[in-house]
Design a protein around this motif. Structure first.
Motif, PDB file in Angstrom:
ATOM      1  N   UNK A   7     -46.417   8.735 -61.500  1.00 59.02           N
ATOM      2  CA  UNK A   7     -47.769   8.780 -60.967  1.00 59.02           C
ATOM      3  C   UNK A   7     -48.068   7.440 -60.315  1.00 59.02           C
ATOM      4  N   UNK A   8     -48.633   7.495 -59.120  1.00 58.98           N
ATOM      5  CA  UNK A   8     -48.988   6.261 -58.431  1.00 58.98           C
ATOM      6  C   UNK A   8     -50.182   5.614 -59.109  1.00 58.98           C
ATOM      7  N   UNK A   9     -50.192   4.300 -59.121  1.00 55.83           N
ATOM      8  CA  UNK A   9     -51.305   3.570 -59.727  1.00 55.83           C
ATOM      9  C   UNK A   9     -52.577   3.794 -58.916  1.00 55.83           C
ATOM     10  N   UNK A  10     -53.707   3.478 -59.526  1.00 53.58           N
ATOM     11  CA  UNK A  10     -54.992   3.655 -58.851  1.00 53.58           C
ATOM     12  C   UNK A  10     -55.074   2.781 -57.598  1.00 53.58           C
ATOM     13  N   UNK A  11     -54.551   1.555 -57.664  1.00 54.29           N
ATOM     14  CA  UNK A  11     -54.607   0.684 -56.490  1.00 54.29           C
ATOM     15  C   UNK A  11     -53.719   1.215 -55.370  1.00 54.29           C
ATOM     16  N   UNK A  12     -52.555   1.775 -55.726  1.00 54.76           N
ATOM     17  CA  UNK A  12     -51.682   2.359 -54.701  1.00 54.76           C
ATOM     18  C   UNK A  12     -52.345   3.573 -54.077  1.00 54.76           C
ATOM     19  N   UNK A  13     -52.990   4.391 -54.890  1.00 56.69           N
ATOM     20  CA  UNK A  13     -53.721   5.558 -54.361  1.00 56.69           C
ATOM     21  C   UNK A  13     -54.795   5.110 -53.368  1.00 56.69           C
ATOM     22  N   UNK A  14     -55.523   4.042 -53.706  1.00 55.21           N
ATOM     23  CA  UNK A  14     -56.566   3.523 -52.820  1.00 55.21           C
ATOM     24  C   UNK A  14     -55.954   3.029 -51.517  1.00 55.21           C
ATOM     25  N   UNK A  15     -54.857   2.287 -51.620  1.00 51.66           N
ATOM     26  CA  UNK A  15     -54.186   1.780 -50.416  1.00 51.66           C
ATOM     27  C   UNK A  15     -53.626   2.925 -49.579  1.00 51.66           C
ATOM     28  N   UNK A  16     -53.128   3.961 -50.246  1.00 46.55           N
ATOM     29  CA  UNK A  16     -52.595   5.118 -49.538  1.00 46.55           C
ATOM     30  C   UNK A  16     -53.705   5.875 -48.809  1.00 46.55           C
ATOM     31  N   UNK A  17     -54.867   5.964 -49.421  1.00 48.43           N
ATOM     32  CA  UNK A  17     -55.995   6.624 -48.758  1.00 48.43           C
ATOM     33  C   UNK A  17     -56.402   5.860 -47.493  1.00 48.43           C
ATOM     34  N   UNK A  18     -56.369   4.527 -47.549  1.00 46.67           N
ATOM     35  CA  UNK A  18     -56.674   3.720 -46.363  1.00 46.67           C
ATOM     36  C   UNK A  18     -55.629   3.969 -45.278  1.00 46.67           C
ATOM     37  N   UNK A  19     -54.355   4.061 -45.664  1.00 46.93           N
ATOM     38  CA  UNK A  19     -53.295   4.338 -44.702  1.00 46.93           C
ATOM     39  C   UNK A  19     -53.470   5.737 -44.100  1.00 46.93           C
ATOM     40  N   UNK A  20     -53.789   6.726 -44.934  1.00 43.59           N
ATOM     41  CA  UNK A  20     -54.022   8.088 -44.433  1.00 43.59           C
ATOM     42  C   UNK A  20     -55.134   8.095 -43.387  1.00 43.59           C
ATOM     43  N   UNK A  21     -56.214   7.389 -43.670  1.00 45.71           N
ATOM     44  CA  UNK A  21     -57.345   7.326 -42.755  1.00 45.71           C
ATOM     45  C   UNK A  21     -56.925   6.719 -41.416  1.00 45.71           C
ATOM     46  N   UNK A  22     -56.187   5.614 -41.460  1.00 49.26           N
ATOM     47  CA  UNK A  22     -55.745   4.942 -40.232  1.00 49.26           C
ATOM     48  C   UNK A  22     -54.781   5.839 -39.454  1.00 49.26           C
ATOM     49  N   UNK A  23     -53.828   6.459 -40.150  1.00 57.14           N
ATOM     50  CA  UNK A  23     -52.871   7.333 -39.474  1.00 57.14           C
ATOM     51  C   UNK A  23     -53.560   8.541 -38.850  1.00 57.14           C
ATOM     52  N   UNK A  24     -54.599   9.040 -39.498  1.00 58.13           N
ATOM     53  CA  UNK A  24     -55.357  10.163 -38.938  1.00 58.13           C
ATOM     54  C   UNK A  24     -56.003   9.754 -37.615  1.00 58.13           C
ATOM     55  N   UNK A  25     -56.539   8.536 -37.551  1.00 56.57           N
ATOM     56  CA  UNK A  25     -57.133   8.051 -36.303  1.00 56.57           C
ATOM     57  C   UNK A  25     -56.092   7.952 -35.194  1.00 56.57           C
ATOM     58  N   UNK A  26     -54.819   7.751 -35.561  1.00 55.32           N
ATOM     59  CA  UNK A  26     -53.742   7.640 -34.576  1.00 55.32           C
ATOM     60  C   UNK A  26     -53.144   8.994 -34.205  1.00 55.32           C
ATOM     61  N   UNK A  27     -53.626  10.069 -34.829  1.00 53.77           N
ATOM     62  CA  UNK A  27     -53.164  11.403 -34.474  1.00 53.77           C
ATOM     63  C   UNK A  27     -52.174  12.024 -35.433  1.00 53.77           C
ATOM     64  N   UNK A  28     -51.945  11.383 -36.578  1.00 53.82           N
ATOM     65  CA  UNK A  28     -51.008  11.917 -37.570  1.00 53.82           C
ATOM     66  C   UNK A  28     -51.784  12.514 -38.734  1.00 53.82           C
ATOM     67  N   UNK A  29     -51.257  13.603 -39.259  1.00 54.98           N
ATOM     68  CA  UNK A  29     -51.839  14.230 -40.437  1.00 54.98           C
ATOM     69  C   UNK A  29     -50.949  13.924 -41.632  1.00 54.98           C
ATOM     70  N   UNK A  71     -40.857  12.413 -30.694  1.00 55.56           N
ATOM     71  CA  UNK A  71     -40.405  12.859 -29.379  1.00 55.56           C
ATOM     72  C   UNK A  71     -41.525  12.776 -28.354  1.00 55.56           C
ATOM     73  N   UNK A  72     -42.753  12.751 -28.778  1.00 52.05           N
ATOM     74  CA  UNK A  72     -43.910  12.737 -27.898  1.00 52.05           C
ATOM     75  C   UNK A  72     -44.170  11.309 -27.397  1.00 52.05           C
ATOM     76  N   UNK A  73     -44.167  11.109 -26.085  1.00 53.68           N
ATOM     77  CA  UNK A  73     -44.328   9.768 -25.524  1.00 53.68           C
ATOM     78  C   UNK A  73     -45.663   9.141 -25.927  1.00 53.68           C
ATOM     79  N   UNK A  74     -46.718   9.939 -25.987  1.00 49.06           N
ATOM     80  CA  UNK A  74     -48.023   9.397 -26.404  1.00 49.06           C
ATOM     81  C   UNK A  74     -47.945   8.819 -27.814  1.00 49.06           C
ATOM     82  N   UNK A  75     -47.202   9.471 -28.691  1.00 45.42           N
ATOM     83  CA  UNK A  75     -47.041   8.960 -30.049  1.00 45.42           C
ATOM     84  C   UNK A  75     -46.189   7.699 -30.060  1.00 45.42           C
ATOM     85  N   UNK A  76     -45.136   7.687 -29.251  1.00 48.08           N
ATOM     86  CA  UNK A  76     -44.267   6.515 -29.179  1.00 48.08           C
ATOM     87  C   UNK A  76     -45.067   5.299 -28.725  1.00 48.08           C
TER      88      UNK A  76
END
Length: 97
Positions: A7-29, A71-76
């Motif tokens: 199980x990931x620690x609470x701090x890792x979960x928090x950091x992962x949620x921040x990463x998920x949010x940033x990646x979502x803004x970049x077009x990744x789910x 493979x998508x140039x916009x993502x690259x």
């Protein structure tokens, strides 16, 4: 017989949620967390083993390892922003190498 569940620690979960949010803004789910890896993709596709992400980036939660399959140039063109988001995650986790 017992199965060990990591199980990931609470701090890792928090950091992962921040990463998920940033990646979502970049077009990744967010796709999945498995065996210490977190995978983000643009959409899901069917493969011989079921459903898998297409145009994906996987990062190790425990080590500084990244796998990208784009493979998508916009993502690259977004890779510098993706790199910074991942580096921010590792810095917050205290992973330097």
């Amino acid at each position: 017989m017992s199965a060990e569940v990591k199980v990931l620690s609470a701090s890792t979960r928090t950091n992962l949620e921040a990463l998920k949010h940033h990646m979502k803004k970049l077009g990744f789910k967010y796709y999945e967390e498995k065996d210490g890896w977190v995978t983000f993709g643009t959409h899901l596709m069917m493969n011989g083993e079921g459903v898998a992400p297409d145009d994906c980036i996987s990062i190790s939660v425990r080590f500084m390892d990244v796998h990208a399959d784009l493979w998508d140039f916009d993502l690259i063109s977004k890779l510098p922003e993706v790199k910074q988001a991942i580096l921010d995650f590792y810095e917050a986790e205290g992973i330097e190498e």
